[in-house]
Motif scaffolding. Structure first.
Motif, mmCIF file in Angstrom:
data_model
loop_
_atom_site.group_PDB
_atom_site.id
_atom_site.type_symbol
_atom_site.label_atom_id
_atom_site.label_comp_id
_atom_site.label_asym_id
_atom_site.label_seq_id
_atom_site.Cartn_x
_atom_site.Cartn_y
_atom_site.Cartn_z
ATOM 1 N N ASN A 51 0.845 -1.189 0.000
ATOM 2 C CA ASN A 51 0.000 0.000 0.000
ATOM 3 C C ASN A 51 0.877 1.234 0.000
ATOM 4 O OD1 ASN A 51 -1.604 -2.099 2.135
ATOM 5 N ND2 ASN A 51 -2.743 -1.315 0.386
ATOM 6 N N PRO A 52 0.621 2.205 -0.855
ATOM 7 C CA PRO A 52 1.468 3.406 -0.937
ATOM 8 C C PRO A 52 1.373 4.247 0.319
ATOM 9 C CG PRO A 52 -0.517 3.667 -2.249
ATOM 10 C CD PRO A 52 -0.513 2.254 -1.789
ATOM 11 N N PRO A 53 2.305 5.181 0.514
ATOM 12 C CA PRO A 53 2.255 6.065 1.691
ATOM 13 C C PRO A 53 0.900 6.743 1.837
ATOM 14 C CG PRO A 53 4.329 6.331 0.538
ATOM 15 C CD PRO A 53 3.487 5.440 -0.315
ATOM 16 N N ALA A 54 0.421 6.765 3.081
ATOM 17 C CA ALA A 54 -0.868 7.376 3.397
ATOM 18 C C ALA A 54 -0.758 8.031 4.763
ATOM 19 C CB ALA A 54 -1.978 6.331 3.364
ATOM 20 N N ASP A 56 -2.109 7.229 7.662
ATOM 21 C CA ASP A 56 -1.880 6.308 8.781
ATOM 22 C C ASP A 56 -0.579 5.525 8.652
ATOM 23 O OD1 ASP A 56 -2.788 4.956 6.558
ATOM 24 O OD2 ASP A 56 -3.863 3.428 7.713
ATOM 25 N N ALA A 57 0.035 5.540 7.480
ATOM 26 C CA ALA A 57 1.322 4.867 7.249
ATOM 27 C C ALA A 57 2.138 5.729 6.298
ATOM 28 C CB ALA A 57 1.110 3.476 6.685
ATOM 29 N N PRO A 58 2.845 6.750 6.821
ATOM 30 C CA PRO A 58 3.528 7.740 5.958
ATOM 31 C C PRO A 58 4.547 7.139 5.007
ATOM 32 C CG PRO A 58 3.461 8.467 8.248
ATOM 33 C CD PRO A 58 3.006 7.049 8.242
ATOM 34 N N LEU A 59 5.089 5.954 5.319
ATOM 35 C CA LEU A 59 6.079 5.323 4.445
ATOM 36 C C LEU A 59 5.511 4.124 3.697
ATOM 37 C CD1 LEU A 59 9.250 5.452 6.740
ATOM 38 C CD2 LEU A 59 8.388 7.163 5.130
ATOM 39 N N GLY A 60 4.216 3.898 3.834
ATOM 40 C CA GLY A 60 3.567 2.804 3.137
ATOM 41 C C GLY A 60 3.528 1.523 3.963
ATOM 42 N N ARG A 61 2.902 0.505 3.372
ATOM 43 C CA ARG A 61 2.809 -0.805 4.009
ATOM 44 C C ARG A 61 3.236 -1.879 3.006
ATOM 45 N NH1 ARG A 61 -0.204 -0.568 8.718
ATOM 46 N NH2 ARG A 61 -1.497 1.301 8.949
ATOM 47 N N ILE A 67 5.694 0.126 7.372
ATOM 48 C CA ILE A 67 7.132 0.265 7.124
ATOM 49 C C ILE A 67 7.757 1.233 8.124
ATOM 50 C CG2 ILE A 67 8.859 1.042 5.449
ATOM 51 C CD1 ILE A 67 7.043 0.041 3.235
ATOM 52 N N ARG A 68 7.069 2.324 8.429
ATOM 53 C CA ARG A 68 7.620 3.303 9.377
ATOM 54 C C ARG A 68 7.895 2.653 10.731
ATOM 55 N NH1 ARG A 68 3.839 7.848 12.050
ATOM 56 N NH2 ARG A 68 2.716 5.899 12.405
ATOM 57 N N TYR A 69 6.940 1.907 11.234
ATOM 58 C CA TYR A 69 7.114 1.253 12.530
ATOM 59 C C TYR A 69 8.296 0.284 12.484
ATOM 60 C CZ TYR A 69 5.732 -0.932 16.966
ATOM 61 O OH TYR A 69 5.701 -1.384 18.267
ATOM 62 N N GLY A 70 8.388 -0.480 11.395
ATOM 63 C CA GLY A 70 9.484 -1.438 11.281
ATOM 64 C C GLY A 70 10.847 -0.783 11.228
ATOM 65 N N LEU A 71 10.944 0.387 10.589
ATOM 66 C CA LEU A 71 12.224 1.083 10.494
ATOM 67 C C LEU A 71 12.646 1.664 11.835
ATOM 68 C CD1 LEU A 71 11.921 2.967 7.076
ATOM 69 C CD2 LEU A 71 13.070 0.809 7.567
#
Length: 283
Positions: A51-54, A56-61, A67-71
């Protein structure tokens, strides 16, 4: 603050429903004894397509994982991995190198032949074999890296000890009645630390790359674990986009790759600076 705890992580830290940032006690627990739930990336859905950046997930999923949480939380994994492996390898490598260089003779020959056995195999291949035998997981990765990495440090320490033990200050300490153990630990080893520090700092930057390679091959951390290599592994099917759109999923590899690159570059620059600062010729 960059990736606030979610789901089970919030419950493990005892955070209230309206609380977005952990309080002092919860934050201390985050840092000192991070709950396993906090190192599991939150998952929204099971769709394989990224899923592209949005909002609720600025770096995508990717595969439903943020991805943000994982980084952000994967940084803890990288630092913990590096510090743990280096603590083991420096201790073992320094003791083996000091023993071999200071005692010499049969002891030196036996210990150096042991290091030759390790150097006889390509490091990455040997690590892969060990992890495959031990099984995936962060602890087994640490064990495999530690079993392979100490040999290079032992050789560096040995070469320095061979040089230092012949200098005047070591002979002076022995002439004043110091035991061989005291001379080795108190006078020789501290002076051999300089070159070792530079190698340790450079190793700190390279270890996440090796761990990422293991994750990419399916021998790394468990699925969903907050780890940069795990994110790269999840993205391997999406490195190339659909026909006619080669960069459709650019975000799945760009952000984890930038983190690994910046982390490794930072430690490499620090290692170069230490080598220059500790070089007596620059004084």
């Amino acid at each position: 603050m960059l990736a606030p705890p979610q789901g089970n992580c919030r419950r493990a830290l005892g955070m209230g429903e309206a609380q977005t940032i952990p309080g002092p006690l919860a934050y201390l627990r985050e840092v000192v004894a991070t709950p396993d739930a906090c190192l599991q990336m939150p998952r929204v859905g099971f769709a394989a397509q990224p899923n592209p950046p949005a909002a609720d997930a600025p770096l995508g999923r990717v595969n439903g994982y943020d991805i943000r949480y994982g980084l952000v939380w994967g940084t803890r994994t990288a630092i913990f991995l590096g510090l743990t492996v280096l603590a083991i390898t420096v201790t073992v490598g320094a003791l083996v190198g000091l023993t071999a260089g200071f005692l010499g003779g049969v002891t030196d020959n036996l210990l150096m032949r042991l290091t030759d056995v390790i150097f006889a195999f390509p490091a990455l291949v040997l690590i892969l074999v060990l992890v495959a035998a031990l099984g995936p997981g962060l602890l087994n990765i640490i064990i495999a890296l530690s079993l392979v990495s100490w040999a290079g440090l032992a050789r560096v320490v040995r070469s320095e000890v061979l040089r230092l033990r012949e200098l005047e200050f070591a002979a002076a300490a022995q002439s004043l009645g110091a035991s061989r153990i005291r001379v080795a630990l108190r006078h020789v080893l501290p002076n051999a630390i300089g070159p070792l520090l530079t190698i340790v700092v450079l190793e700190m930057g390279s270890l996440p790359i090796v761990a990422g390679t293991l994750s990419f091959l399916g021998l790394g951390t468990p699925l969903g674990y907050a780890d940069w290599g795990q994110l790269i592994a999840l993205a391997q099917k999406w490195i190339q986009g659909p026909p006619g759109e080669p960069f459709a999923y650019w975000y799945v590899t760009l952000f984890p790759g930038l983190c690994i690159f910046a982390y490794s570059l930072g430690w490499s620059l620090l290692g170069d600076s230490l080598a220059e600062a500790l070089d007596p010729r620059n004084r």
